[in-house]
Design an enzyme around this catalytic site. Structure first.
Site, mmCIF file in Angstrom:
data_model
loop_
_atom_site.group_PDB
_atom_site.id
_atom_site.type_symbol
_atom_site.label_atom_id
_atom_site.label_comp_id
_atom_site.label_asym_id
_atom_site.label_seq_id
_atom_site.Cartn_x
_atom_site.Cartn_y
_atom_site.Cartn_z
ATOM 1 N N GLY A 1 0.757 -1.235 0.087
ATOM 2 C CA GLY A 1 0.041 -0.039 -0.016
ATOM 3 C C GLY A 1 0.825 1.315 -0.026
ATOM 4 O O GLY A 1 1.404 1.750 0.995
ATOM 5 N N THR B 1 0.430 3.899 -2.972
ATOM 6 C CA THR B 1 -0.210 5.163 -3.770
ATOM 7 C C THR B 1 -1.397 5.536 -3.001
ATOM 8 O O THR B 1 -2.058 4.819 -2.514
ATOM 9 C CB THR B 1 -0.684 4.368 -5.102
ATOM 10 N N THR C 1 2.239 10.003 -7.963
ATOM 11 C CA THR C 1 3.895 9.533 -8.035
ATOM 12 C C THR C 1 4.842 10.447 -7.057
ATOM 13 O O THR C 1 5.721 9.691 -6.701
ATOM 14 C CB THR C 1 4.247 9.797 -9.548
ATOM 15 N N GLU D 1 11.920 -4.840 -8.189
ATOM 16 C CA GLU D 1 10.402 -4.968 -8.757
ATOM 17 C C GLU D 1 10.630 -4.573 -10.290
ATOM 18 O O GLU D 1 10.159 -5.195 -11.095
ATOM 19 C CB GLU D 1 9.649 -3.831 -8.159
#
Ligand code: FAD
Length: 387
Positions: free
Chosen positions: A123, A125, A131, A245
């Protein structure tokens, strides 16, 4: 097919391919139609140990490198499936592994490796920050042996299919820190006990089959022992996980790219129009060949990024570039594949439109292409910061 060329990861490729072959396109089509989570597929991947690739042996995993993990993700997407349901587990687990206490690691990692627990949500955003992560407004205030969380998140995936979530929240107000990147912390949230008791989730129906949600926190209590690492250092911890990622997402895009190329190559050789296979036209061949060239090149940058990561060397530039190149290449391959399927590209039964929607996401999430270009401009080329 060139796209099936053997390499030193052939054992991994064969193992993942064999498992994926048990889940035919009809399985994923039905899930997409129902917007359902691939329970059986994820269970099979977990049981076979593929999702514990990055977990050290001491905690029940197989202790492989990011390169091998990227090959696993690539093969999943290449088989016509989608790694979104499981990639979160790979890099979220990395955050716990790098920054969690020994007690947290012993408590959670073996259960994550065995599949008893899923850590598939993160969690970060928020609707107003976007951004610009340091502007998040969700707060976690220490009260005795607990933190009390208030605020809102958006686009948080797999909430209904994960047991645990890594949450980023502000623990010190921006006004009280020297740099806005300070004062943010990460927590392990037990979703099973949080849901309905301080946390509400509102699903957002979206273009792809991802359970993604708005989250609302109203005095959610988290035990203080669920803080990961040091209070106030959460932003740094999240950033450290981003290279892994990005390299994994790049591999997924490469997998998608190969899927599209295989699909369109086969189709255009069989489809006869004007008395010959459409693949005989250069106007058809060249865009396919160009897309293939770009997927291959993106794959090399993925290997470079993973290799540096596995050697514990800086890889921010390479991981970002791999993500950008691979997302562009898979999107190009998707367009070419859809175009040369003609009308059939739009028919669900051909799977092209589903994979087309899925691969489009990577231009925006988990990091948009523009933000990668901004990173390269500033950190690689030394140009002025643009935001
Ligand atoms: C299906 C889905 C699943 C998701 N899952 C998760 C999840 O599990 N957890 C989570 O935390 N988040 C998740 N996200 C959120 C995702 O990471 C964000 O959508 C993404 O980072 C972009 O942020 P934003 O939507 O707020 O766009 P914004 O920040 O509002 O940006 C909008 C657009 O403006 C452009 N832009 C913004 N700033 C600049 C700039 N300075 N220069 C140039 N261009 C700029 C970007 O390119 C972007 O395309 C998910 C999103 C989707 C769609």
């Amino acid at each position: 097919m060139n796209t099936n060329a053997a390499d030193q990861y052939q054992d991994i490729r064969d193992g993942v391919r064999d498992l994926c072959a048990q889940f035919p396109p009809t399985y994923f089509r039905k899930l997409d139609e129902d917007r359902a989570y691939p329970e059986a597929f994820i269970d099979a991947l977990t049981k076979a140990g593929w999702l514990a690739a990055l977990i050290p042996r001491a905690y029940g995993g197989s202790d492989l490198g990011l390169t091998e993990a990227s090959v696993i993700m690539e093969e999943i997407n290449r088989a016509g499936a989608n790694s979104a349901a499981c990639h979160g587990q790979m890099y979220n687990m990395g955050t716990l592994l790098r920054h969690g206490s020994e007690e947290q690691k012993k408590r959670y990692l073996p259960k994550i490796a065995s599949g008893e627990l899923r850590l598939q949500s993160m969690g970060v955003t928020e609707p107003t920050a976007g951004t610009d992560t340091t502007k998040i407004k969700t707060t976690a205030e220490r009260k005795g042996d607990r933190y009390v969380v208030n605020g809102q998140k958006v686009w948080i995936s797999r909430i209904h299919h994960s047991d645990l979530m890594i949450l980023l929240a502000r623990t010190t107000p921006v006004a009280a820190v020297k740099k806005k990147t300070e004062g943010l912390s990460i927590f392990l949230v037990d979703l099973r006990s949080a849901m309905g008791k301080g946390m509400e989730a509102r699903p957002i129906r979206n273009m792809v089959n991802q359970d993604t949600n708005e989250l609302f926190f109203d005095n959610l209590e988290i035990p203080a022992e669920n803080l990961i690492g040091m209070e106030g250092h959460g932003f740094k911890y999240i950033l450290e996980g981003l290279n892994a990622e990005r390299a994994l997402i790049a591999a997924e895009c490469v997998g998608d790219g190969y899927w599209f190329i295989d699909k369109v190559t086969q189709y255009t050789k069989e489809r006869v129009v004007f008395d010959r296979p459409i693949a005989q036209n250069q106007g058809v061949q060249f865009p396919i060949a160009r897309a293939y060239v770009n997927v291959e090149a993106a794959s090399l940058m993925r290997y470079k990024a993973c290799g540096l990561f596995d050697a514990h060397k800086p890889c921010g530039a390479e991981a970002n570039m791999a993500k950008l190149l691979a997302a562009d290449a898979s999107w190009e391959a998707a367009n070419v594949c859809l175009q040369f399927h003609g009308g059939f590209g739009f028919a669900s039964d051909y799977d092209v439109e589903r994979k087309f929607r899925e691969t489009r996401l990577y231009q925006v999430a988990p990091i948009s292409t523009n933000l990668i270009l901004a990173y390269v401009a500033e950190h690689v080329l030394g140009l002025p910061r643009s935001f």
